[in-house]
Design an enzyme around this catalytic site. Structure first.
Site, mmCIF file in Angstrom:
data_model
loop_
_atom_site.group_PDB
_atom_site.id
_atom_site.type_symbol
_atom_site.label_atom_id
_atom_site.label_comp_id
_atom_site.label_asym_id
_atom_site.label_seq_id
_atom_site.Cartn_x
_atom_site.Cartn_y
_atom_site.Cartn_z
ATOM 1 N N CYS A 79 0.493 -1.529 -0.005
ATOM 2 C CA CYS A 79 0.237 0.083 -0.095
ATOM 3 C C CYS A 79 1.138 1.612 0.439
ATOM 4 C CB CYS A 79 -0.854 -0.187 1.385
ATOM 5 S SG CYS A 79 -0.096 -0.110 2.924
ATOM 6 N N TYR A 80 2.178 0.963 0.872
ATOM 7 C CA TYR A 80 2.865 2.554 1.354
ATOM 8 C C TYR A 80 3.250 2.408 -0.672
ATOM 9 C CZ TYR A 80 2.535 2.832 5.965
ATOM 10 O OH TYR A 80 1.786 3.411 7.242
#
Length: 213
Positions: free
Chosen positions: A23-24
């Site tokens: 996600c990051y």
């Protein structure tokens, strides 16, 4: 294939195994890859400050943050060693054909979902925030799930929660050769299951937005 759909859509049907990014890294790569491809930024000094709702911290969140008042505080974690840092380095280095090591610090904030990444960059040559904004707007014009905010505007996770969108804002810094990019996603959709569905749709030659809007 490692696949953020926006950069891999022309190749996905050739692979049986598709790896979806963290996600990051998704929030970071969608704005940065076009700039690195066009050599518009200095790749030696990329600083990323990311904040995530606690759903982004994994199943063992209570063990990781055992002695912290998790739901009423902000906590930095994985400082200088977060596992997604290597993933970001790896993918940006591939695009640059040169080794890139970013400075990346994630923070856990007292909300359930959403990621906001604030990226500090130094531009190359005569490139400034306005040129970077125009380039990103042009690059992503056919990427349905990427939205470019009005120039020099603050954005937040509330604009993307429960969607598969990545929203990006390009902002001026007080120094002309430095800019700030803000990127917002829902870590559970664009940073997780939604991106997997998006990749699947493209790989099987279905409508890219199927099941996502």
């Amino acid at each position: 294939i490692y696949a953020i759909t926006e950069f891999s859509k022309n190749n996905l049907d050739k692979y049986k195994i598709i790896s979806c990014p963290g996600c990051y890294p998704t929030s970071v790569q969608i704005p940065l890859i076009p700039l690195i491809k066009k050599k518009l930024i200095n790749t030696k000094n990329i600083i990323i400050d990311s904040k995530s709702g606690y759903s982004g911290a994994g199943k063992k969140i209570k063990q990781k943050f055992k002695f912290k008042n998790l739901f009423n505080s902000v906590s930095a974690y994985g400082i200088g060693s977060h596992r997604h840092m290597i993933e970001i380095d790896q993918e940006l280095s591939k695009i640059a054909n040169n080794k890139i090591k970013v400075s990346f610090t994630p923070h856990l904030i007292p909300m359930f979902r959403g990621i906001l990444s604030t990226i500090y960059l130094e531009t190359r040559g005569k490139n400034n925030a306005e040129k970077i904004y125009k380039l990103l707007k042009s690059y992503h014009k056919n990427n349905f799930f990427v939205k470019i905010a009005k120039y020099n505007t603050a954005i937040g996770t509330g604009e993307v929660i429960n969607t598969n969108y990545c929203k990006i804002s390009v902002c001026e810094n007080r120094e002309k050769n430095k800019i700030i990019i803000i990127s917002a996603i829902d870590n559970l959709i664009k940073g997780g299951s939604g991106q997997a569905v998006q990749n699947m749709n493209v790989a099987f030659k279905m409508k890219e937005t199927l099941g996502l809007i």
